[in-house]
Design an enzyme around this catalytic site. Structure first.
Site, PDB file in Angstrom:
ATOM      1  N   LYS A   1       0.940  -1.114   0.330  1.00 49.77           N
ATOM      2  CA  LYS A   1      -0.166  -0.091  -0.115  1.00 49.77           C
ATOM      3  C   LYS A   1       0.829   1.221  -0.080  1.00 49.77           C
ATOM      4  CE  LYS A   1      -3.853   2.170   2.492  1.00 49.77           C
ATOM      5  NZ  LYS A   1      -5.046   2.179   3.788  1.00 49.77           N
TER       6      LYS A   1
ATOM      7  N   SER B   1      -9.857   1.960   2.813  1.00 52.55           N
ATOM      8  CA  SER B   1      -8.531   2.816   1.874  1.00 52.55           C
ATOM      9  C   SER B   1      -7.372   1.798   1.453  1.00 52.55           C
ATOM     10  CB  SER B   1      -7.834   3.510   2.784  1.00 52.55           C
ATOM     11  OG  SER B   1      -7.031   3.092   3.660  1.00 52.55           O
TER      12      SER B   1
ATOM     13  N   SER C   1      -9.530  -0.487   6.980  1.00 56.76           N
ATOM     14  CA  SER C   1      -9.282  -0.551   5.735  1.00 56.76           C
ATOM     15  C   SER C   1      -8.689  -1.256   5.064  1.00 56.76           C
ATOM     16  CB  SER C   1      -8.598   0.678   5.590  1.00 56.76           C
ATOM     17  OG  SER C   1      -9.330   2.003   5.679  1.00 56.76           O
TER      18      SER C   1
END
Length: 460
Positions: free
Chosen positions: A79, A149, A173
């Site tokens: 990420k 996210s 997330s």
């Protein structure tokens, strides 16, 4: 079957047995990236040259007898809030455009030490402050949200452009996009996995988690992240094929309130499947749930605003409007209110620990509804209750963050539109082994394959 469609466990067996070359494996993943990225946009950055170089090095090491374990030569995504030396880490924001860290985060360094091969940095909702990742597309239906996210990480694993990926989980997330994209998402116990070198959102909630195709894969990655090596996890209830002795807590309230009927039916069926494997079910009543949302936002909002105080003062125009609004609002929360939220969390954690006096895991929906259309802003429930899509998605995942307890999301079914449905399992602190064991036995009973979703944005 293409190499990029293997689970980590399958690929590790083939690589370690010298039946599959790390170079061949990485080339398969890079080919899938090239074929799918134009439609899915799972990655912010793909560093093909670096991946090929790392794969070639892994191949040499394995050939020379220096096999480091099950992640050696396995391609993964990271990420874009997790620092990597020499590769941009922009957190999906213009405020960090061009930022290139000088050293790896702790988790990136540990994966490198395990021999894993970084493919690139996956897309994130700006600074991980949102649950939609709007720039990324769901591989099952492109018109549906990918969630966030950590949406890019979930989509990369679902589509086959990574065998596993890391994300962060502050309010769901990791687990929300896992559920919406049909992969496995693990949020470990708060503090178990180091956050050094990870862009903070909320210091008291942030957790680095994994996105994989199976629970077994999640365990393999978690052991590398915690520097435990490739050993066997601590024993948990059941043998390899059953769950005899496992006590599954089924919430009598909260987790099944305002939940889509198809989601509820699928999760309740999955719980029955756990019973068929030998588990017993017991009713539980999660305490203090009426204070959950206020406590979560009372912690996250002021901490996020404190993180970005300088950025909001110097370059406010570089923040997206949704994130900027949240940050500006959080700046108005009083210190007394933040302290009250901290006290509330302590009381909740103590009260929720009591649930595990009579249960080993708690089973519930991960999110109350499947992936909604990308342009949908609100959810209207039949009884007239209306909430934002973000509030709906975070509502059932926030307890794992507020309490800090480990939580695992598993794909258990599809709805009538073919969209994945997720069930989450929660355990007492540092009992990830029971979660992963339960998930692995459940998957085995269903002959789960963990194979990638279609990369063309349409369901099979």
């Amino acid at each position: 079957m293409l190499p990029c469609e293997l689970t980590v466990e399958e690929a590790a067996a083939a690589v370690g047995g010298r039946e599959l070359s790390p170079v061949e494996l990485v080339e398969s993943v890079l080919a899938r990236c090239e074929a799918s990225e134009g439609r899915l946009n799972a990655y912010a950055t793909v560093d093909a040259d670096r991946a090929r170089e790392a794969a070639a090095q892994a191949e040499r090491e394995i050939r020379e007898g220096d096999y480091r374990g099950p992640l050696h030569g396995i391609p993964y995504g990271l990420k874009d809030v997790i620092d990597t030396a020499g590769i941009p880490t922009t957190a999906g924001s213009r405020a960090w455009a061009g930022r290139v860290p000088g050293q790896d985060s702790t988790v990136a360094a540990r994966l490198a030490r395990a021999g894993a091969v970084l493919v690139g940095k996956t897309q994130t909702h700006e600074f991980a402050y949102g649950l939609l990742t709007p720039q990324t597309f769901n591989p099952w239906r492109a018109e549906r949200t990918a969630g966030g996210s950590s949406g890019g990480s979930a989509v990369a694993v679902a589509a086959g452009s990574a065998l596993f990926a890391l994300g962060t989980d502050t309010g769901g997330s990791v687990r929300v996009p896992a559920a919406l994209n049909g992969v496995v998402g693990l949020k470990p116990t708060f503090g178990l996995v180091p956050c050094a070198g990870v862009a903070p959102l909320s210091w008291s909630l942030d957790t680095v988690g994994t996105l994989t195709r199976t629970a077994e894969d999640a365990g393999l990655v978690l052991r590398a992240l915690t520097d435990q090596g490739p050993g066997t996890p601590r024993r948990s209830p059941g043998t390899r094929g059953d769950l005899l002795g496992l006590r599954v807590g089924v919430p009598a309230a909260f987790f099944f309130d305002h939940v889509d009927p198809q989601v509820e039916a699928a999760v309740r069926q999955a719980i029955e499947d756990l019973r068929a494997l030998g588990a017993t079910t017991v009713p539980v009543v999660p305490p203090l749930t009426e204070h959950m949302e206020a406590t979560h936002w009372g912690l996250m909002a002021p901490e996020a605003s404190a993180v970005h105080e300088r950025g909001l003062r110097e370059v406010p125009h570089l923040y997206g409007p949704d994130v900027r609004l949240l940050l500006e609002a959080g700046a108005h929360i009083l210190a007394q209110d933040h302290l009250r939220a901290q006290r509330s969390r302590t009381l909740m954690r103590q009260a929720w620990l009591g649930l595990f006096d009579g249960a080993d895991v708690i089973a519930a929906p991960t999110v109350p509804l499947t992936a909604v259309p990308r342009d949908q802003d609100t959810v209207n429930w039949p009884d007239g209750y209306t909430e934002s899509v973000t509030s709906a998605y975070v509502r059932l995942s926030a307890p794992g963050n507020v309490t800090g307890f480990p939580t695992l999301s598993l794909p258990v079914a599809r709805d009538s539109d073919g969209m994945p449905i997720g069930m989450q399992l929660m355990a007492r602190p540092f009992d990830e082994s029971t979660l992963l064991r339960t998930g692995s036995v459940f998957e085995g009973s269903r002959n789960a394959t963990g194979r990638p979703a279609p990369a063309n944005g349409t369901r099979r």
